[in-house]
Design a protein around this motif. Structure first.
Motif, PDB file in Angstrom:
ATOM      1  N   MET A   1       0.843  -1.199   0.000  1.00  0.00           N
ATOM      2  CA  MET A   1       0.000   0.000   0.000  1.00  0.00           C
ATOM      3  C   MET A   1       0.882   1.255   0.000  1.00  0.00           C
ATOM      4  O   MET A   1       1.628   1.472   0.956  1.00  0.00           O
ATOM      5  CB  MET A   1      -0.798  -0.001   1.308  1.00  0.00           C
ATOM      6  N   PRO A   2       0.847   2.101  -1.058  1.00  0.00           N
ATOM      7  CA  PRO A   2       1.637   3.327  -0.998  1.00  0.00           C
ATOM      8  C   PRO A   2       1.105   4.266   0.099  1.00  0.00           C
ATOM      9  O   PRO A   2      -0.079   4.241   0.423  1.00  0.00           O
ATOM     10  CB  PRO A   2       1.475   3.936  -2.393  1.00  0.00           C
ATOM     11  N   THR A   3       2.009   5.087   0.637  1.00  0.00           N
ATOM     12  CA  THR A   3       1.631   5.954   1.757  1.00  0.00           C
ATOM     13  C   THR A   3       1.556   7.414   1.306  1.00  0.00           C
ATOM     14  O   THR A   3       2.229   7.814   0.348  1.00  0.00           O
ATOM     15  CB  THR A   3       2.663   5.831   2.883  1.00  0.00           C
ATOM     16  N   ALA A   4       0.768   8.189   2.027  1.00  0.00           N
ATOM     17  CA  ALA A   4       0.625   9.607   1.690  1.00  0.00           C
ATOM     18  C   ALA A   4       0.495  10.450   2.946  1.00  0.00           C
ATOM     19  O   ALA A   4       0.060   9.962   4.002  1.00  0.00           O
ATOM     20  CB  ALA A   4      -0.612   9.803   0.812  1.00  0.00           C
ATOM     21  N   VAL A   5       0.896  11.714   2.819  1.00  0.00           N
ATOM     22  CA  VAL A   5       0.628  12.728   3.840  1.00  0.00           C
ATOM     23  C   VAL A   5      -0.216  13.792   3.161  1.00  0.00           C
ATOM     24  O   VAL A   5       0.026  14.146   2.002  1.00  0.00           O
ATOM     25  CB  VAL A   5       1.941  13.334   4.396  1.00  0.00           C
ATOM     26  N   SER A   6      -1.221  14.268   3.880  1.00  0.00           N
ATOM     27  CA  SER A   6      -2.147  15.256   3.311  1.00  0.00           C
ATOM     28  C   SER A   6      -2.085  16.544   4.127  1.00  0.00           C
ATOM     29  O   SER A   6      -2.214  16.507   5.350  1.00  0.00           O
ATOM     30  CB  SER A   6      -3.554  14.647   3.350  1.00  0.00           C
ATOM     31  N   LEU A   7      -1.863  17.681   3.448  1.00  0.00           N
ATOM     32  CA  LEU A   7      -1.872  18.980   4.134  1.00  0.00           C
ATOM     33  C   LEU A   7      -3.036  19.814   3.592  1.00  0.00           C
ATOM     34  O   LEU A   7      -3.496  19.582   2.479  1.00  0.00           O
ATOM     35  CB  LEU A   7      -0.551  19.714   3.894  1.00  0.00           C
ATOM     36  N   PHE A   8      -3.496  20.791   4.382  1.00  0.00           N
ATOM     37  CA  PHE A   8      -4.660  21.607   3.996  1.00  0.00           C
ATOM     38  C   PHE A   8      -5.785  20.638   3.594  1.00  0.00           C
ATOM     39  O   PHE A   8      -6.403  20.780   2.533  1.00  0.00           O
ATOM     40  CB  PHE A   8      -4.310  22.551   2.840  1.00  0.00           C
ATOM     41  N   THR A   9      -6.017  19.689   4.453  1.00  0.00           N
ATOM     42  CA  THR A   9      -6.832  18.517   4.128  1.00  0.00           C
ATOM     43  C   THR A   9      -8.327  18.811   4.038  1.00  0.00           C
ATOM     44  O   THR A   9      -9.045  18.122   3.302  1.00  0.00           O
ATOM     45  CB  THR A   9      -6.604  17.452   5.221  1.00  0.00           C
ATOM     46  N   GLY A  10      -8.812  19.801   4.781  1.00  0.00           N
ATOM     47  CA  GLY A  10     -10.250  20.057   4.803  1.00  0.00           C
ATOM     48  C   GLY A  10     -11.000  18.805   5.228  1.00  0.00           C
ATOM     49  O   GLY A  10     -10.529  18.015   6.052  1.00  0.00           O
ATOM     50  N   CYS A  11     -12.160  18.595   4.605  1.00  0.00           N
ATOM     51  CA  CYS A  11     -12.955  17.408   4.957  1.00  0.00           C
ATOM     52  C   CYS A  11     -12.495  16.191   4.176  1.00  0.00           C
ATOM     53  O   CYS A  11     -13.027  15.099   4.357  1.00  0.00           O
ATOM     54  CB  CYS A  11     -14.433  17.671   4.729  1.00  0.00           C
ATOM     55  N   LEU A  21      -7.621   4.762  -4.678  1.00  0.00           N
ATOM     56  CA  LEU A  21      -6.510   4.133  -5.407  1.00  0.00           C
ATOM     57  C   LEU A  21      -5.673   3.251  -4.495  1.00  0.00           C
ATOM     58  O   LEU A  21      -4.671   2.680  -4.923  1.00  0.00           O
ATOM     59  CB  LEU A  21      -5.619   5.216  -6.032  1.00  0.00           C
ATOM     60  N   GLY A  22      -6.039   3.200  -3.222  1.00  0.00           N
ATOM     61  CA  GLY A  22      -5.336   2.302  -2.299  1.00  0.00           C
ATOM     62  C   GLY A  22      -4.248   2.974  -1.472  1.00  0.00           C
ATOM     63  O   GLY A  22      -3.499   2.284  -0.791  1.00  0.00           O
ATOM     64  N   PHE A  23      -4.146   4.315  -1.520  1.00  0.00           N
ATOM     65  CA  PHE A  23      -3.135   4.975  -0.677  1.00  0.00           C
ATOM     66  C   PHE A  23      -3.546   4.914   0.788  1.00  0.00           C
ATOM     67  O   PHE A  23      -4.740   5.059   1.111  1.00  0.00           O
ATOM     68  CB  PHE A  23      -2.959   6.446  -1.087  1.00  0.00           C
ATOM     69  N   LYS A  24      -2.549   4.719   1.643  1.00  0.00           N
ATOM     70  CA  LYS A  24      -2.790   4.772   3.087  1.00  0.00           C
ATOM     71  C   LYS A  24      -2.354   6.171   3.533  1.00  0.00           C
ATOM     72  O   LYS A  24      -1.180   6.546   3.352  1.00  0.00           O
ATOM     73  CB  LYS A  24      -1.946   3.699   3.772  1.00  0.00           C
ATOM     74  N   ILE A  25      -3.276   6.947   4.080  1.00  0.00           N
ATOM     75  CA  ILE A  25      -2.955   8.327   4.458  1.00  0.00           C
ATOM     76  C   ILE A  25      -2.508   8.334   5.926  1.00  0.00           C
ATOM     77  O   ILE A  25      -3.304   8.079   6.831  1.00  0.00           O
ATOM     78  CB  ILE A  25      -4.166   9.251   4.195  1.00  0.00           C
ATOM     79  N   LEU A  26      -1.216   8.603   6.110  1.00  0.00           N
ATOM     80  CA  LEU A  26      -0.630   8.484   7.445  1.00  0.00           C
ATOM     81  C   LEU A  26      -0.963   9.687   8.319  1.00  0.00           C
ATOM     82  O   LEU A  26      -1.107   9.559   9.526  1.00  0.00           O
ATOM     83  CB  LEU A  26       0.894   8.356   7.335  1.00  0.00           C
ATOM     84  N   MET A  27      -1.043  10.841   7.693  1.00  0.00           N
ATOM     85  CA  MET A  27      -1.311  12.058   8.471  1.00  0.00           C
ATOM     86  C   MET A  27      -2.102  13.055   7.633  1.00  0.00           C
ATOM     87  O   MET A  27      -1.849  13.189   6.436  1.00  0.00           O
ATOM     88  CB  MET A  27       0.023  12.700   8.874  1.00  0.00           C
ATOM     89  N   ALA A  28      -3.042  13.722   8.286  1.00  0.00           N
ATOM     90  CA  ALA A  28      -3.792  14.799   7.629  1.00  0.00           C
ATOM     91  C   ALA A  28      -3.702  16.013   8.542  1.00  0.00           C
ATOM     92  O   ALA A  28      -3.447  15.877   9.754  1.00  0.00           O
ATOM     93  CB  ALA A  28      -5.233  14.375   7.409  1.00  0.00           C
ATOM     94  N   ASN A  29      -3.916  17.199   7.983  1.00  0.00           N
ATOM     95  CA  ASN A  29      -3.790  18.416   8.804  1.00  0.00           C
ATOM     96  C   ASN A  29      -4.662  19.544   8.254  1.00  0.00           C
ATOM     97  O   ASN A  29      -4.722  19.770   7.048  1.00  0.00           O
ATOM     98  CB  ASN A  29      -2.317  18.870   8.833  1.00  0.00           C
ATOM     99  N   ASP A  30      -5.307  20.225   9.167  1.00  0.00           N
ATOM    100  CA  ASP A  30      -6.053  21.447   8.822  1.00  0.00           C
ATOM    101  C   ASP A  30      -6.277  22.178  10.141  1.00  0.00           C
ATOM    102  O   ASP A  30      -6.143  21.599  11.214  1.00  0.00           O
ATOM    103  CB  ASP A  30      -7.401  21.125   8.171  1.00  0.00           C
ATOM    104  N   TRP A 314       5.749   3.355  -6.865  1.00  0.00           N
ATOM    105  CA  TRP A 314       5.579   2.953  -5.461  1.00  0.00           C
ATOM    106  C   TRP A 314       6.231   1.586  -5.248  1.00  0.00           C
ATOM    107  O   TRP A 314       6.293   0.787  -6.180  1.00  0.00           O
ATOM    108  CB  TRP A 314       4.083   2.918  -5.093  1.00  0.00           C
ATOM    109  N   ASP A 315       6.666   1.323  -4.047  1.00  0.00           N
ATOM    110  CA  ASP A 315       7.330   0.027  -3.777  1.00  0.00           C
ATOM    111  C   ASP A 315       6.346  -1.114  -3.826  1.00  0.00           C
ATOM    112  O   ASP A 315       5.203  -0.964  -3.449  1.00  0.00           O
ATOM    113  CB  ASP A 315       7.992   0.060  -2.390  1.00  0.00           C
TER     114      ASP A 315
END
Ligand code: SAM
Length: 315
Positions: A1-11, A21-30, A314-315
């Motif tokens: 599973m590829p990983t992602a970080v999300s900024l200015f994430t909103g809802c 698409l199968g990304f695992k979102i490790l961190m979100a921020n708003d 992605w790996d």
């Protein structure tokens, strides 16, 4: 599973797109509390930090970084002040990019960024992201051409790490009038299963001010919706409303004497391409907050299309 970080994430419009698409979102921020409430009701697995991005000192490492910094000043409705402090939040995104060093990143913003009075800011973003080690491309896309029942033009900036020696190519439209494409998704396709008259607390139910009636705000069932905005009062009209006719420049009136109404926040979410977004009734819940987080969102199918055009790095 590829990983992602999300900024200015909103809802989480963009996040809903990459989750598919199968990304695992490790961190979100708003920094908007109700955006976090909605996000967590829909993606409980992600660590969502409620704070200004400028206060974040560390980020988890991830393969993809996504972020849609705010757009005041760029948008049609904004004050168009290119020097507003809020327009330099991309520097925070660049800071995170240098710390995380993802394989690729995706940014979304309003198309007004390409206008001459803001172009220096766009050029600076491309410069900063290029200096950080990415091959950067940008393009304006219309959500309606990617299966969203709404006219919504947004700029996407995509970068792929230089080590891959790959240029990103934007996805081709999937929806349109040509025989080779699927037909545009219409308002009927998106919301016809919802009640024509939802509870009155789900839409802004006050009079139509002269400014609201200074242009045509209505589309019929078999058309694409006008842009969903982040303000309950400025939401476009539901097709159950009578058509508007032009009286003179900047003055429109209803052509029949029956009740009209704006889209509800639940309809707005569908017209943005969310499947069935949950709006939790937390302390911050209100009609305005629901419209703010939904109108600010990136249509998930559009973000999914942009992310799915990334090469398989992605790996
Ligand atoms: C265009 S919206 C992002 C929408 C989101 N990508 C989505 O798809 O739902 C921009 C967001 O940036 C947030 N924001 C503004 N200033 C911020 C700051 N200093 N730190 C963190 N978030 C901020 C706003 O609260 C808003 O939710």
């Amino acid at each position: 599973m590829p990983t992602a970080v999300s900024l200015f994430t909103g809802c989480g419009g963009s996040d809903a797109g990459i989750s598919k698409l199968g990304f695992k979102i490790l961190m979100a921020n708003d920094k908007l509390a109700y955006a976090k409430d909605v996000y967590q009701a829909n993606h409980e697995e992600t660590d969502y930090i409620l704070d200004g991005v400028e206060n974040l000192k560390s980020f988890p490492s991830a393969e993809l970084l996504i972020g849609c910094y705010p757009c005041q000043g760029f948008s049609q409705g904004g004050t168009r002040d290119a020097n507003k402090k809020i327009n330099t939040l991309y520097l925070e995104f660049a800071r995170a990019l240098k710390i995380i060093k993802p394989k690729a990143f995706i940014v979304e913003n309003v198309s007004g960024m390409i206008r001459s009075d803001f172009k220096h800011l766009l050029d600076d973003q491309v410069k900063k992201f290029t200096e950080a080690g990415y091959n950067v491309k940008y393009k304006i896309l219309n959500a309606s051409e990617y299966g969203v029942a709404q006219e919504r033009k947004r700029i996407f900036i995509v970068g792929i790490g230089n080590q891959f020696h790959i240029e990103y190519a934007f996805p081709k439209p999937t929806h349109g009038v040509s025989d080779l494409l699927k037909p545009f998704r219409t308002i009927r396709d998106a919301i016809s299963d919802l009640p024509e008259w939802p509870p009155e607390n789900e839409y802004y139910n006050s009079d139509f001010h002269w400014y609201y009636l200074s242009r045509n705000r209505r589309r019929s069932w078999d058309e694409i919706s006008k842009t969903i905005v982040a303000n309950a009062r400025h939401m476009p009209l539901h097709p159950v409303s009578p058509p508007l006719e032009k009286v003179k420049a900047d003055v429109w009136q209803f052509s029949e004497n029956r009740k009209a109404r704006r889209f509800s926040y639940k309809e707005a979410a569908r017209l943005q391409g969310f499947d069935n977004l949950i709006f939790p009734e937390t302390e911050k819940f209100s009609l305005n907050m629901c419209c703010t987080v939904v109108g600010n969102a990136v249509p998930p199918p559009l973000f999914e299309a942009v992310a799915s055009a990334l090469p398989d790095i992605w790996d």
